[in-house]
Design a protein around this motif. Sequence first.
Motif, mmCIF file in Angstrom:
data_model
loop_
_atom_site.group_PDB
_atom_site.id
_atom_site.type_symbol
_atom_site.label_atom_id
_atom_site.label_comp_id
_atom_site.label_asym_id
_atom_site.label_seq_id
_atom_site.Cartn_x
_atom_site.Cartn_y
_atom_site.Cartn_z
ATOM 1 N N THR A 4 0.814 -1.210 0.000
ATOM 2 C CA THR A 4 0.000 0.000 0.000
ATOM 3 C C THR A 4 0.852 1.266 0.000
ATOM 4 N N ILE A 27 1.888 2.592 2.664
ATOM 5 C CA ILE A 27 1.564 3.272 3.917
ATOM 6 C C ILE A 27 2.404 2.657 5.029
ATOM 7 N N PRO A 49 -4.986 2.803 8.629
ATOM 8 C CA PRO A 49 -5.416 4.057 7.998
ATOM 9 C C PRO A 49 -6.890 4.030 7.575
ATOM 10 N N LYS A 50 -7.519 5.193 7.685
ATOM 11 C CA LYS A 50 -8.940 5.324 7.366
ATOM 12 C C LYS A 50 -9.254 4.847 5.956
ATOM 13 N N GLU A 51 -8.383 5.157 4.998
ATOM 14 C CA GLU A 51 -8.612 4.750 3.617
ATOM 15 C C GLU A 51 -8.741 3.230 3.496
ATOM 16 N N LEU A 52 -7.887 2.494 4.215
ATOM 17 C CA LEU A 52 -7.954 1.031 4.195
ATOM 18 C C LEU A 52 -9.197 0.524 4.924
ATOM 19 N N ARG A 53 -9.526 1.140 6.063
ATOM 20 C CA ARG A 53 -10.727 0.722 6.802
ATOM 21 C C ARG A 53 -11.973 0.925 5.954
ATOM 22 N N THR A 54 -12.037 2.038 5.243
ATOM 23 C CA THR A 54 -13.182 2.306 4.370
ATOM 24 C C THR A 54 -13.239 1.299 3.234
ATOM 25 N N GLN A 55 -12.118 1.081 2.585
ATOM 26 C CA GLN A 55 -12.046 0.148 1.453
ATOM 27 C C GLN A 55 -12.425 -1.271 1.863
ATOM 28 N N ARG A 77 -14.253 -2.059 4.501
ATOM 29 C CA ARG A 77 -15.497 -2.000 5.277
ATOM 30 C C ARG A 77 -15.282 -2.424 6.736
#
Length: 182
Positions: free
Chosen positions: A4, A6, A19-25, A27
């Motif tokens: 990633t 990151i 990271p928020k982006e991974l948590r969002t992706q 779910r």
Amino acid sequence: MKATGIVRRIDELGRVVVPKELRTQLRIDEGDAIEIFTESNGGIVLKKFSALWGLRKEAEGYVEALEQSTDCHALITDKDQVIACSEAIDTMEGRSISNALKQVAVDRKSITVHRDQLETESYLEWPRTYELRSMVIAPIISPTGDLLGTVVLASAERDLSDFELKVAETAASFLSKQVGID
């Protein structure tokens, strides 16, 4: 494994922030359980945990029994996707649940949904050939109070009633007791 780019540091308590982006992706929501695996090469793998995945065989059998006893199509979901479904709609297995279905589960209330409501809100992506008329949704809540998923009964031929709602709630209660997590 996909890189990633990151990098995060471990804090003094041994924590690392996903990271928020991974948590969002992926779910992953606040309060979700995460499994931790180690690889032979020294890597660490984090995976979203679904207590119902361990019961997939039982869920498949339960879906068959629900279909036979109610003359409805049946589905069992975890918090993200369909894990078991009736043979007639087996293409739904693995499909993601919608935000509307997730919200029903989060609200922890069983509901009956009829055609007029289904025209404005999509709870699941049904096969194109399936004309959904009515469905009931019952959340599966663990004995410790954690949300695990839902039991869904659906019909293309008739409006479902309190009977099907009670059957779905009974199935959800039964499944919650089979999980056995703390």
